[in-house]
Write an enzyme that holds these catalytic residues in place. Structure first.
Site, PDB file in Angstrom:
ATOM      1  CD  GLU A 163      82.332 -33.540 -12.144  1.00 45.23           C
ATOM      2  OE1 GLU A 163      83.241 -33.914 -12.137  1.00 45.23           O
ATOM      3  OE2 GLU A 163      81.577 -33.428 -10.942  1.00 45.23           O
ATOM      4  CB  CYS A 271      76.627 -36.819  -8.838  1.00 44.91           C
ATOM      5  SG  CYS A 271      76.591 -35.095  -8.845  1.00 44.91           S
ATOM      6  CE  LYS A 274      76.211 -35.979  -3.864  1.00 39.79           C
ATOM      7  NZ  LYS A 274      75.307 -34.882  -3.466  1.00 39.79           N
TER       8      LYS A 274
END
Ligand code: UDX
Length: 446
Positions: A163, A271, A274
């Site tokens: 991101e 991301c 998890k």
């Protein structure tokens, strides 16, 4: 004839992938089940803040001056099935509620919705991060449900975009990994990625399980690197060492490298946390849980950083938050994103608020998302306003504008000139010379 591409799911991954595919010259149809997202994207608006994405959308969505018109969006699986030669599945795989395992319901639903509309040869390409073994299961499901039968083939092509750099990472990937079961699938994917391949992006061809594992292995490695340096920060704190200098020094060893060694309040986002948990859960199912028990430690070192930041702040304001005002700079899990999912910054802000402080948050792009998740915190429209009357200013997400903050500009606003750097990204000299008390995780007090 040029390949026609569809992209199913238009979150961070899918919206960027769809726009990038149009940029590479393909006709693209994006699908999402949320009509509001489709309306936004069709109007050339990105559903999230991602540098350069909106510009890219407007170069290809019809209706903008000079647009190629190659990129359209829909909510209809029927249209997608008719349109595409290659279908990229980019839907989310969140953590299951109350469990470590990953929730595959969105991926399963995407395959089940798409397959009945595949009447001619098609390649379905999974990009979502999934537990190893999923691709084999989904490939069988696809053949069973598609009218095209075995001509509806599956490939797995994990995505490594960061991101904040999503557009660049998608157009110029540092590697392309494809898990395939036929030469035809490999050939089609080489065609899709012809431009980055010509630029020199390495192309790694594997089987399904390896392709799935590459993604979780890469994220586990990155998470481990961050927790390693944060563990060193804990030792530095106990011994009055300086973790920033330590990271610089070990980073000169090329085998270690400088990147991802920034100690602080740790990793968050949609991301890394998890993915390492889902990886542990899957290894358990496979009887290989011992191989990944170290990830439990990686996770707990990471979560401990948040609590540690809270303690440092409590100590800095005199041992109790009651009646104290705390300014929090940063709400997103990393800069150049508006994503607040599992954000260490918001977690710290929330804990301090619950311990009785009046917490005021400012973030350059994440305010709306932060407010929705933590409505009980106070929010200010600028760093300066967040700092009004503060007994401590906490720097928790390393946006460039915070690094450039002039301590003198905040002098008149704060009650006490005290800055705590949770990201080791500010210049301690600058703040100390301006008369501030500067504290950071893993660094000596003075
Ligand atoms: C990550 C992976 O990098 C990417 O390849 C994968 O596709 C998705 O997950 P992303 O979630 O965008 O990408 O964030 P990343 O840049 O990896 O940062 C993750 C977290 O680690 C952030 O909260 C960041 O602040 C933190 N971090 C990163 C550190 O605390 N220290 C560092 O040295 C680097």
């Amino acid at each position: 004839m040029a390949l026609k591409i569809t992209v199913i799911g238009t979150g961070y991954l899918g919206a960027t992938h769809a726009a990038a595919m149009a940029e590479l010259g393909f006709e693209v149809l994006g699908l999402d089940i949320v009509p509001e997202k489709i309306a936004m994207l069709s109007a050339g608006k990105a559903p999230m803040y991602e540098p350069g994405l909106e510009e890219l959308l407007r170069r290809h969505v019809p209706g903008f001056e000079g647009s190629t018109g190659r990129l359209r969006f829909t909510t209809s699986y029927e249209e997608v099935g008719e349109f595409g030669d290659i279908h990229f599945v980019c839907v989310t795989t969140p953590q299951k509620h109350g469990e470590y395992a990953c929730d595959m319901s969105y991926v399963d639903a995407a395959i089940d919705s798409l397959a009945p509309h595949l009447r001619r040869p098609a390649l379905v390409v999974g990009k979502s991060t999934v537990p190893v073994g999923s691709a084999a299961r989904l490939a069988a499901r696809l053949t069973e449900l598609a009218p095209a039968g075995a001509d509806a083939e599956l490939a797995w092509n994990p995505e490594f975009l960061r991101e904040g750099f999503a557009v660049q990472d998608t157009l110029h990937p540092d590697r392309i990994v494809v898990g395939v079961t036929s030469d035809r699938a490999e050939k089609l994917l080489r065609e899709v990625y012809e431009t980055p391949l010509a630029e020199g992006s390495p192309f790694v061809v594997t089987d399904y399980p390896t392709a799935e594992l590459v993604k979780t292995a890469a994220n586990s490695f990155l998470a481990t690197k961050i927790s390693f340096i944060n563990a060193m920060a804990e030792v530095c704190e106990a011994s009055d060492g300086d973790v920033v200098k330590l990271a610089e020094a070990i980073g000169h060893d090329e085998r270690i490298g400088k990147k991802f060694l920034r100690a602080g309040i740790g990793f968050g986002g949609g991301c890394l946390p998890k993915d390492i948990r889902a990886f542990m859960a899957r290894a358990g199912e496979l009887g290989a849980d011992q191989a990944l028990t170290f990830l439990r430690e990686v996770d707990s070192i990471n979560m401990r950083r948040r609590g540690h930041m809270v303690e440092l702040a409590r100590e800095a304001v005199g041992g109790s938050f009651l009646g104290k005002r705390v300014a929090v700079l940063g709400a997103t899990f990393k800069p150049d994103s508006d994503d607040v999912r599992d954000s260490p910054a918001l977690n710290v802000a929330g804990q301090i608020h619950l311990q009785g402080a009046q917490v005021t948050v400012f973030d350059p792009k994440g305010m709306d998302n932060a407010r929705a998740l933590f409505p009980t915190l106070a929010y200010a429209p600028s760093a300066l306003e967040a700092a009004q009357g503060a007994h401590a200013v906490l720097h928790l997400t390393e946006w460039a504008e915070f690094r450039e903050l002039d301590p003198a500009a905040l002098d008149g606003a704060v009650a006490e000139r005290r800055i705590l750097d949770g990201r080791n990204a500010l210049d301690p000299e600058r703040w100390r010379e301006a008369g501030w008390t500067y504290r950071a995780l893993g660094r000596p007090t003075v």
